[in-house]
Design a protein around this motif. Structure first.
Motif, PDB file in Angstrom:
ATOM      1  N   ASN A  64       0.826  -1.209   0.000  1.00 16.78           N
ATOM      2  CA  ASN A  64       0.000   0.000   0.000  1.00 16.78           C
ATOM      3  C   ASN A  64       0.859   1.257   0.000  1.00 16.78           C
ATOM      4  OD1 ASN A  64       0.892  -0.487   2.576  1.00 16.78           O
ATOM      5  ND2 ASN A  64      -0.925   0.342   3.587  1.00 16.78           N
ATOM      6  N   LEU A  65       1.965   1.208  -0.746  1.00 21.63           N
ATOM      7  CA  LEU A  65       2.798   2.387  -0.956  1.00 21.63           C
ATOM      8  C   LEU A  65       2.563   2.894  -2.370  1.00 21.63           C
ATOM      9  CD1 LEU A  65       6.202   1.369   0.688  1.00 21.63           C
ATOM     10  CD2 LEU A  65       4.569   3.059   1.522  1.00 21.63           C
ATOM     11  N   TYR A  80       7.134  14.648  -6.411  1.00 22.28           N
ATOM     12  CA  TYR A  80       6.418  13.414  -6.138  1.00 22.28           C
ATOM     13  C   TYR A  80       6.493  13.099  -4.648  1.00 22.28           C
ATOM     14  CZ  TYR A  80       6.349  12.723 -11.147  1.00 22.28           C
ATOM     15  OH  TYR A  80       6.127  12.878 -12.488  1.00 22.28           O
ATOM     16  N   SER A  81       5.393  12.591  -4.122  1.00 23.56           N
ATOM     17  CA  SER A  81       5.321  12.244  -2.715  1.00 23.56           C
ATOM     18  C   SER A  81       5.138  10.744  -2.565  1.00 23.56           C
ATOM     19  CB  SER A  81       4.137  12.956  -2.041  1.00 23.56           C
ATOM     20  OG  SER A  81       4.282  14.354  -2.144  1.00 23.56           O
ATOM     21  N   LEU A  82       5.929  10.149  -1.690  1.00 22.80           N
ATOM     22  CA  LEU A  82       5.741   8.755  -1.329  1.00 22.80           C
ATOM     23  C   LEU A  82       4.701   8.719  -0.218  1.00 22.80           C
ATOM     24  CD1 LEU A  82       6.429   5.775  -1.521  1.00 22.80           C
ATOM     25  CD2 LEU A  82       8.310   6.172   0.077  1.00 22.80           C
ATOM     26  N   ASP A 111       9.260  -1.897 -12.015  1.00 18.06           N
ATOM     27  CA  ASP A 111      10.128  -2.328 -10.917  1.00 18.06           C
ATOM     28  C   ASP A 111      10.773  -1.166 -10.167  1.00 18.06           C
ATOM     29  OD1 ASP A 111       9.493  -4.898 -11.514  1.00 18.06           O
ATOM     30  OD2 ASP A 111      11.354  -5.364 -12.557  1.00 18.06           O
ATOM     31  N   GLY A 112       9.978  -0.152  -9.857  1.00 16.35           N
ATOM     32  CA  GLY A 112      10.479   0.973  -9.080  1.00 16.35           C
ATOM     33  C   GLY A 112      11.141   2.057  -9.897  1.00 16.35           C
ATOM     34  N   PRO A 345       2.038   2.671  -8.593  1.00 12.68           N
ATOM     35  CA  PRO A 345       2.533   1.679  -7.632  1.00 12.68           C
ATOM     36  C   PRO A 345       4.000   1.941  -7.311  1.00 12.68           C
ATOM     37  CG  PRO A 345       1.347   0.623  -9.442  1.00 12.68           C
ATOM     38  CD  PRO A 345       1.529   2.060  -9.827  1.00 12.68           C
ATOM     39  N   TYR A 346       4.343   1.864  -6.041  1.00 13.21           N
ATOM     40  CA  TYR A 346       5.712   2.156  -5.613  1.00 13.21           C
ATOM     41  C   TYR A 346       6.383   0.884  -5.128  1.00 13.21           C
ATOM     42  CZ  TYR A 346       9.668   4.026  -3.009  1.00 13.21           C
ATOM     43  OH  TYR A 346      10.933   4.286  -2.540  1.00 13.21           O
TER      44      TYR A 346
END
Length: 374
Positions: A64-65, A80-82, A111-112, A345-346
């Protein structure tokens, strides 16, 4: 008589144990621990360790990141905010990530790593950026293309070289493939039936490939780009999904999902199907039916699971949690409000995009064949 002192003993953990411990740490900590010693730096920088760390992130129970692009428009966004969704229905900003100067439009992700540009229409300059490490690499698109032409962008790994491949589809007539390892664009290839249009947003990266949803009046096709042979292929969609319904794709639990209106589009319920794991797996099963949806399906975007609830984005800005047991939507407390929000998706990833490019930069990108598309 002199007092006896116990002998001091020094014990060292085996490298295998140290590696196991390190693999359970976030990337932010791993980057600091690279300075502990040369052996730790070598271990954390090893491609096998990077791959294992990425696998751990993908299989983590906490998915859920999200990386949120918060701003007043798609072309005027802030950093951008995580963000993380907690149990109290609050959206927590964990950190802010500054995107590389001049490139703040997200085209794709893998993949990030995000594929960025400075202008979605012209798209001459590309950046591969990992917000976890802050590293990035740049390259250029060498073809002259009409800015009004429809363009679709995808990013995935090349399983043969371990590097990245970038795909640009132009006008649904041709597509080009960029290999970071070779620093070259391959020739444009025939894409297929040009009567199809792309349901542009979103395209989804799972199973090591990225999926596109194509639409002809009354017909939908789920296609994916296979980086092994650089071909687009068709995936069989759930049999129960009929062509005349609006269908969309999502990434839930690290799997490809499709969703459409229930009751032949006349009700206010949305059904979601999830695909079996693996690119060659054509098995689909129904994941959930979301009832009492307060909007049309084109304003509805499932983002991730939070325990047994689903985080959903409505109207491009509003976030809600759907509770399946009570069939209700729960509102969120958001730290900051924005007219436009986009979430991706992070994955906490050690991947350095620059590591996949040739050691010595070339003045010009190698082009096998140059074809313009207007």
């Amino acid at each position: 008589m002199a007092a006896k002192h116990p002998k001091r003993s020094t014990s060292f953990l085996p490298l295998e144990i140290i590696e196991t411990i390190l693999l359970n740490l976030p990337v932010e900590s791993l980057l600091r621990f690279k300075t502990v010693s040369k052996s730790w730096n070598t271990m954390i920088s090893d491609p096998a360790f990077v791959e294992n760390q990425l696998h751990r992130s993908k299989t983590s129970s906490s998915r859920n990141l999200l990386l949120g692009e918060l701003g007043f428009s798609h072309y005027n966004s802030e950093d951008y905010s995580l963000v993380k969704i907690d149990k109290d229905r609050k959206l927590q900003t964990l950190q802010l990530s500054e995107y590389p100067p001049g490139s703040n439009v997200v085209l794709s992700y893998c993949d990030g790593v995000l594929l960025l540009t400075n202008d979605r229409q012209t798209c001459m300059d590309f950046v591969l950026w990992n917000p976890s490490t802050g590293t990035h690499a740049t390259f250029q698109f060498p073809y002259e293309v009409n800015p009004r032409s429809q363009k679709i962008y995808g990013l995935c790994h090349d399983p043969r070289t371990g590097g990245f491949k970038v795909v640009v589809v132009v006008c649904l007539k041709y597509y080009t493939v960029y290999s970071c390892k070779n620093n070259s664009w391959t020739r444009k290839k025939e894409f297929g039936d040009t009567s199809f249009l792309v349901v542009y947003d979103p395209h989804i990266f799972v199973d090591g490939v990225f999926y596109l949803l194509l639409m002809d009046p009354g017909i939908y096709l789920i296609t994916y780009f296979d980086p092994v042979d650089d071909e687009f292929k068709i995936l069989r969609k759930p049999e129960i999904v009929v062509d005349h319904l609006w269908i969309y794709m999502a990434d839930l639990k690290g799997r490809l999902c499709v969703y459409c209106n229930a009751n032949d589009g006349r009700g206010n319920a949305i059904r979601i199907w999830i695909k079996g794991e693996g690119v060659g797996n054509n098995y689909w099963e129904e994941l959930i039916t979301i009832e009492n949806v307060p909007t049309y399906i084109w304003f509805f975007k499932p983002l991730c699971f939070v325990e047994n609830k689903i985080l959903i984005q409505l109207y491009s800005s509003r976030l809600v949690l759907y509770n399946p047991s009570e069939k209700t939507f729960e509102k969120f407390d958001i730290e900051r409000s924005s007219v436009y929000c986009e979430y991706f998706p992070y994955l906490d990833s050690l991947i350095d995009p620059g590591a996949f490019f040739p050691a010595q930069e070339k003045e010009e990108v190698v082009i096998e064949k140059l074809i313009s598309c207007s």
